[in-house]
Design an enzyme around this catalytic site. Structure first.
Site, mmCIF file in Angstrom:
data_model
loop_
_atom_site.group_PDB
_atom_site.id
_atom_site.type_symbol
_atom_site.label_atom_id
_atom_site.label_comp_id
_atom_site.label_asym_id
_atom_site.label_seq_id
_atom_site.Cartn_x
_atom_site.Cartn_y
_atom_site.Cartn_z
ATOM 1 N N ASN A 11 17.611 -18.706 -8.286
ATOM 2 C CA ASN A 11 17.376 -18.330 -6.903
ATOM 3 C C ASN A 11 17.899 -16.907 -6.712
ATOM 4 O OD1 ASN A 11 17.947 -17.928 -4.041
ATOM 5 N ND2 ASN A 11 17.448 -20.082 -3.789
ATOM 6 N N GLU A 70 31.576 -15.133 -12.437
ATOM 7 C CA GLU A 70 32.648 -14.272 -12.956
ATOM 8 C C GLU A 70 32.141 -12.877 -13.333
ATOM 9 O OE1 GLU A 70 35.286 -16.232 -12.642
ATOM 10 O OE2 GLU A 70 34.261 -18.167 -12.767
HETATM 11 MO MO1 MOS Z 1 36.802 -19.307 -10.783
HETATM 12 S S1 MOS Z 1 38.421 -18.069 -11.085
HETATM 13 O O1 MOS Z 1 36.697 -20.164 -12.214
HETATM 14 O O2 MOS Z 1 36.990 -20.106 -9.366
#
Ligand code: MOS
Length: 745
Positions: free
Chosen positions: A638, A712
């Protein structure tokens, strides 16, 4: 398993957006249970020592107060481990702080008492009346003064194969013999977790041994397990509810003292209890990205080939838990360097325990590595992008395995074109507009394309509507939306007929929402459940609809809420099929797990961020003018929700680079920055136009959707991109985050 390629379609809008903007969505402090009372914490004003006395008389007499609880009178959860002060076994290598366990104080701001009253205001007032006296011991909170006390984490001591253990590939410190070398130290302050929603819990002991928690967490079942253990209850007696989480970024990956405090309080007053932290308390007890010192030695031949990288780091942790993260991972696998050494150490101080914060470890490590790469490129008189391409690796030099997929080069190309990289000058300080110096920088990020086991339930009702269930949480990325999208792709049922229910420990198994693994893990289980459902639907069709007799799975297609015989004009809506076959509903639970492929391939997501910054020559003010961020995260399910993730990550990276700075007064071992007036995070005026690009190439080795994970890599590499751009603008190399104006004038 059927492989779904990206369909040419509009991305689904967030399925829960209406609930959120209309206030219907309920967060953990919004469960107004009958008889609910309010708990407010009293926190330590010393960093280390013992509590001499708790005078609760005035508080106890204050209006509406039901209890003042401290180590003097608190009940003790029956599942606490043996009475040792520094156990080293569980979770992150230590013992989560046990509130009111004894009279010991381990950090400033630690909960030392909790006051329960009939209103929040009365509890707050009464908490201010609790008088605590201490016998203060000498504390160690100053990172620099104690760096010599850093140690190898016990996990690495026990297991030399741990990624935290010392790592050597080739010769140690071979970089020193290279033609061109850089040696430098890098550091950033602790960054405090401050999602919009404050940490909060509503506790309800339904009976003496049945506990329901409305809790702000990233995993309902991990939390269920933790508190079942703590209260010596069977896990099924503990229910954890978290259907909405207002941002968490890692601080919901651990259970914290305020949660246990509220559970103790509810047990003692025999009423449901709500406890919400204040913004100030968020700075003292629910984790943070730890202050980390790093040293890099890096060298290349004069034609720009890397000879070696030596990367050492020291991260801070508390005295009672060994928090660790993978700070040095990127240095081991990102570049084609024959000689690499990493040394990871932790430093125990009299502070509260840190926790993962978005891009945990890697964002920290990438700041040093990607800064050092930029420094080395400059010494080599090479373009930093060309330097990275020259040292690109087509397989994993650490694990000696092929990548499952790697499309970082494609990202380099897309991103550099979009930012206009050709405008960048090799020499700093060459581009100016009035008083503003203009520079361009880049930074690369990577994070494991993680995947765990997960189960999903799929229930198809007679009217053709589908409900899916998973215990997983959604801390903001739009998990329900992405999972609905996967279910559409695999059942042909339309969005408005699908409901994805999550955030309840009673739903099928799911781990934490963390480590960019949710779509890979839970999405795979959604597919498994949808496939099982289709098998049952086909059985219904072959058994009750003559035209479908003897049809096999590859002869039918599920789309438009119908089952259709391929190439024939024979179709039936799923609702009609259910009616025709007299089926009230279909209900399946399926599990999906990663397999052997994890041993045969190295799996990572990648990102590259390009930044244009303007630095005011007189005031040192930095304006991030534009960021182009490009991710190789596999299939993008998405574009909207994935794009939001990237924008959020870049925003966090701007905070890391330029603003976030937890400042401690070491006389008291206490943070002085404890609100948004002093602790700065980016606001709209700080965040420029962010252009998001995706390689959008599937990785079917990671999972059947071809996804790799985004959360991340959105932040990893952003801070060095900005710092490198500041160098390119000004010629000033800042190795201490955040880069505030005083460092540039
Ligand atoms: Mo993340 S730091 O794996 O919420």
């Amino acid at each position: 398993m059927e492989k779904i390629s990206q369909k040419n379609r509009e991305p689904l809008h967030r399925v829960d957006s209406k609930l959120k903007v209309t206030g219907v969505a309920r967060y953990s402090a919004e469960y107004h249970l009958p008889g609910l009372v309010y708990a407010v914490l009293v926190t330590s004003t010393i960093a280390k020592g013992t509590i001499k006395s708790v005078d609760s008389k005035a508080a106890g007499r204050a209006p509406g107060v039901l209890a003042v609880i401290s180590h003097v009178n608190a009940i003790r959860p029956p599942g606490y481990p043996a009475d040792n002060e520094h156990p080293t076994e569980p979770a992150t290598g230590g013992q989560p702080l046990r509130p009111f366990y004894n009279n010991k104080v381990y950090s400033n701001g630690q909960p030392v008492a909790v006051v329960v009253a009939d209103t929040f205001e009365r509890a707050t007032y009464a908490a201010s009346l609790v008088k605590v006296t201490y016998a203060q011991a000498e504390h160690r909170t100053d990172f620099h003064a104690n760096m010599d006390k850093a140690v190898l984490p016990s996990q690495a001591k026990k297991n030399p194969k741990s990624p935290l253990a010392d790592y050597d590939r080739g010769a140690v410190d071979a970089y020193k013999n290279a033609a061109i070398t850089v040696e430098a130290e890098y550091e950033h302050s602790s960054e405090m977790h401050n999602p919009m929603e404050l940490q909060a819990i509503t506790v309800h002991w339904e009976t003496d041994d049945r506990l329901t928690l409305y809790d702000k967490v990233q995993g309902t079942q991990p939390t269920q397990q933790n508190f079942a253990r703590e209260w010596a209850l069977p896990p099924e007696n503990v229910k954890v509810i978290a259907p909405f989480v207002g941002g968490a970024f890692g601080n919901g990956l651990h259970n914290w003292p305020h949660e246990t405090a509220a559970i103790i309080a509810a047990k003692m007053v025999k009423r449901p209890v709500k406890l919400m932290l204040t913004r100030e308390q968020m700075f003292f007890m629910v984790g943070y990205r730890p202050r980390t010192w790093q040293k890099i030695g890096i060298g290349a031949s004069s034609d720009g080939r890397l000879v070696g990288i030596s990367h050492a780091s020291i991260g801070q942790t508390s005295s009672y838990e060994e928090f660790t993260e993978s700070t040095l991972q990127q240095s081991r696998m990102m570049y084609n360097a024959p000689n690499v050494s990493t040394r990871y150490r932790i430093l125990q101080l009299d502070v509260s325990t840190p926790i993962w914060m978005r891009g945990p470890g890697e964002a920290t490590g990438a700041f040093a590595l990607e800064s050092a790469m930029d420094e080395l490129a400059y010494k080599l008189k090479m373009d930093p992008l060309a330097f990275r391409i020259l040292n690109y690796t087509e397989s994993d030099p650490e694990k000696k395995l092929p990548w499952s997929t790697k499309f970082l080069k494609e990202c380099f190309e897309l991103g550099s074109k979009a930012i206009g990289w050709e405008k960048r000058k090799l020499e700093p300080g060459m581009l100016q507009e009035g008083h503003w110096q203009i520079g361009y920088g880049m930074g690369v990020g990577t994070f494991g394309a993680n995947r765990g086991g997960a189960k999903v339930r799929a229930k198809l009702f007679g009217n053709g509507s589908l409900v899916l269930q998973s215990a997983v949480t959604d801390i903001g990325p739009g998990t329900g939306t992405a999972m609905t999208q996967v279910a559409i792709d695999h059942t042909g049922i339309s969005a408005e007929r699908i409901t994805f229910q999550l955030g309840n420990s009673e739903f099928p198994q799911a781990g934490n929402q963390g480590g960019s693994s949710t779509v890979n893990s839970v999405g795979s289980a959604v597919i498994a459940a949808c496939e099982a459902l289709k098998k049952e639907l086909l059985t219904l069709a072959t058994g009750s609809v003559p035209e479908f007799k003897d049809a096999t799975m590859d002869q039918v297609v599920f789309e438009n809420n119908e089952i259709t015989l391929k190439g024939k004009n024979v179709r039936m809506s799923l609702a009609d099929l259910m009616k025709k076959s007299r089926t009230a509903d279909l209900d399946v639970i399926e599990e999906a797990k990663p397999g052997e492929e994890r041993r045969a391939y190295s799996m990572y997501s990648y990102s590259v961020h390009f930044a244009e910054v303007h630095v005011h020559a007189v005031t040192g003010m930095v304006k991030v003018k534009k960021v182009v961020t490009c991710a190789d995260a596999g299939t993008i399910l998405n574009e909207k929700t994935a794009g939001n993730q990237m924008i959020g990550g870049v925003t966090g990276g701007i905070g890391m680079a330029l603003q976030e700075d937890a400042v401690m007064d070491h006389r008291f071992g206490r943070y002085m920055t404890k609100d948004f007036a002093d602790y700065h995070v980016p606001v709209h005026a700080d965040v420029p136009d962010i252009q998001v690009l995706f390689a959008n190439k599937p990785d079917y080795i990671v999972d059947p959707m071809g996804t790799k994970g985004i959360g991340e890599i959105a932040i990893i590499g952003v801070a060095p991109a900005i710092v490198n751009a500041i160098f390119n603008a000004t010629g000033k190399r800042i190795r201490q985050l955040p880069v505030t104006p005083d460092k540039l004038i």
